[in-house]
Scaffold this motif. Structure first.
Motif, PDB file in Angstrom:
ATOM      1  N   GLY A 162       0.791  -1.205  -0.027  1.00  0.00           N
ATOM      2  CA  GLY A 162      -0.019   0.215   0.038  1.00  0.00           C
ATOM      3  C   GLY A 162       0.774   1.435  -0.052  1.00  0.00           C
ATOM      4  O   GLY A 162       0.305   2.390  -0.165  1.00  0.00           O
ATOM      5  N   ASP A 163       2.186   1.236   0.338  1.00  0.00           N
ATOM      6  CA  ASP A 163       3.032   2.539   0.158  1.00  0.00           C
ATOM      7  C   ASP A 163       3.030   2.733  -1.139  1.00  0.00           C
ATOM      8  O   ASP A 163       3.297   2.090  -1.986  1.00  0.00           O
ATOM      9  N   ILE A 164       3.053   4.246  -1.416  1.00  0.00           N
ATOM     10  CA  ILE A 164       3.542   4.800  -2.641  1.00  0.00           C
ATOM     11  C   ILE A 164       4.968   5.018  -2.488  1.00  0.00           C
ATOM     12  O   ILE A 164       5.552   5.571  -1.459  1.00  0.00           O
ATOM     13  N   VAL A 165       5.842   4.660  -3.467  1.00  0.00           N
ATOM     14  CA  VAL A 165       7.167   4.693  -3.614  1.00  0.00           C
ATOM     15  C   VAL A 165       7.696   5.307  -4.720  1.00  0.00           C
ATOM     16  O   VAL A 165       7.104   4.935  -5.906  1.00  0.00           O
ATOM     17  N   VAL A 166       8.911   5.814  -4.536  1.00  0.00           N
ATOM     18  CA  VAL A 166       9.599   6.554  -5.622  1.00  0.00           C
ATOM     19  C   VAL A 166      10.775   5.709  -5.832  1.00  0.00           C
ATOM     20  O   VAL A 166      11.702   5.494  -4.776  1.00  0.00           O
ATOM     21  N   PHE A 167      11.356   5.181  -7.054  1.00  0.00           N
ATOM     22  CA  PHE A 167      12.237   4.343  -7.024  1.00  0.00           C
ATOM     23  C   PHE A 167      13.181   4.578  -8.528  1.00  0.00           C
ATOM     24  O   PHE A 167      12.392   5.337  -9.536  1.00  0.00           O
ATOM     25  N   HIS A 168      14.256   4.066  -8.639  1.00  0.00           N
ATOM     26  CA  HIS A 168      15.051   4.132  -9.848  1.00  0.00           C
ATOM     27  C   HIS A 168      14.300   3.192 -10.442  1.00  0.00           C
ATOM     28  O   HIS A 168      14.385   1.782 -10.307  1.00  0.00           O
ATOM     29  N   PHE A 169      14.110   3.543 -11.820  1.00  0.00           N
ATOM     30  CA  PHE A 169      13.451   2.529 -12.717  1.00  0.00           C
ATOM     31  C   PHE A 169      14.310   1.429 -13.228  1.00  0.00           C
ATOM     32  O   PHE A 169      15.379   1.487 -13.533  1.00  0.00           O
ATOM     33  N   PRO A 170      13.879   0.174 -12.893  1.00  0.00           N
ATOM     34  CA  PRO A 170      14.823  -1.093 -13.143  1.00  0.00           C
ATOM     35  C   PRO A 170      15.521  -1.118 -14.488  1.00  0.00           C
ATOM     36  O   PRO A 170      16.646  -1.671 -14.603  1.00  0.00           O
ATOM     37  N   VAL A 171      14.535  -0.883 -15.538  1.00  0.00           N
ATOM     38  CA  VAL A 171      14.928  -0.815 -16.920  1.00  0.00           C
ATOM     39  C   VAL A 171      16.109   0.055 -17.092  1.00  0.00           C
ATOM     40  O   VAL A 171      16.982  -0.058 -17.923  1.00  0.00           O
ATOM     41  N   ASP A 172      16.043   1.547 -16.717  1.00  0.00           N
ATOM     42  CA  ASP A 172      16.792   2.639 -17.043  1.00  0.00           C
ATOM     43  C   ASP A 172      16.967   3.253 -15.319  1.00  0.00           C
ATOM     44  O   ASP A 172      16.103   4.137 -15.172  1.00  0.00           O
ATOM     45  N   PRO A 173      17.918   3.002 -14.650  1.00  0.00           N
ATOM     46  CA  PRO A 173      18.172   3.482 -13.641  1.00  0.00           C
ATOM     47  C   PRO A 173      18.154   5.052 -13.176  1.00  0.00           C
ATOM     48  O   PRO A 173      18.088   5.555 -12.295  1.00  0.00           O
TER      49      PRO A 173
END
Length: 264
Positions: free
Chosen positions: A97-108
């Protein structure tokens, strides 16, 4: 009897030039200003580097929770690895349920924002776009379904076959070993994420899990919002990826009711 002039203090005998007295008065104030400015800069750099970071929403994949044109402050501290400071700061684990910001796995190099639906050990299946965990329907009041054509791969995930070019070839192959009895098994130190706008989001259905080390933080609040994002910026931003160009603030009209809104 002495006929000489009475003695006077040395500093009273020769008055200092006016410009010298002015420099004497200004110098301490200038040094204080410089010191204060340095402290503010260092504090700002510390906050931006370790505590919060600004981003802009360029796509509709998280509507209605996050709208195109929202400017976010992202909390970088609470989901960070605790390390030696775990006793001091409110670190916690990533939760469903958390909203997260992350480095895109396909293009970090790119940052993406989505909602965590599956945590390590979960088995996931979607039915009509809504997720079930270990066979139990997951409450998802945040999910919306914009108008879109029927798509079994998107809505009845996981499926092996699709001609959608948005599905990463590597992920298509991984599905064969990760799906058991029609459910996707979430790996250790990995998270399955979806956009709240289910019919218009490229997410874990299309490119796979988010590794734990890719997670930057969680949105804290919306500090500004525009009714319409600049067309050029939106066209150049891949789905769900975040921008940090605040120059577009000057375009469009603000959504005043969203300013300083806490993100949930």
């Amino acid at each position: 009897m002495s006929t000489g002039a009475p003695a006077t203090p040395e500093d009273a005998r020769v008055p200092a030039p006016a410009d010298q007295r002015q420099r004497h008065l200004l110098a301490p104030h200038l040094l204080d200003t410089v010191r204060s400015t340095i402290v503010v800069i260092v504090a700002a750099l510390f906050i931006i580097t370790f505590l919060v970071q600004p981003f802009r929403i360029p796509s509709e994949s998280m509507e209605r929770t996050l709208l195109v044109g929202d400017f976010l402050l992202v909390d970088r501290a609470s989901l960070a690895p605790a390390g030696k400071w775990g006793w001091l700061l409110p670190y916690r684990t990533v939760q469903r349920g958390d909203i997260v910001v992350f480095h895109f796995p396909v293009d970090p190099e790119d940052h993406v924002v989505k909602r965590v639906i599956g945590v390590p050990g979960d088995s996931i299946a979607l039915r009509d776009g809504l997720a079930a965990i270990d066979g139990n329907a997951l409450p998802q009041p945040y999910a919306v379904f914009g108008p879109a054509d029927a798509d079994d791969y998107r809505d009845q995930f996981p499926r092996y076959t699709t001609d959608d070019p948005s599905v990463e070839p590597r992920w298509r192959e991984d599905l064969h070993r990760l799906v058991h009895q029609g459910r996707l098994m979430v790996l250790a130190n990995s998270y399955f994420v979806l956009g709240d706008n289910r019919n218009h989001s490229r997410d874990s259905r299309y490119w796979g899990f988010v590794p734990r080390q890719n997670i930057v933080g969680t949105p804290l609040l919306i500090y500004f919002s525009l009714r319409e994002a600049p067309t050029a910026d939106a066209a150049q931003s891949p789905d769900g990826r975040l921008g940090n160009n605040a120059g577009s603030w000057l375009a469009g009209i603000a959504r005043w009711d969203r300013i300083l809104r806490v993100v949930r």
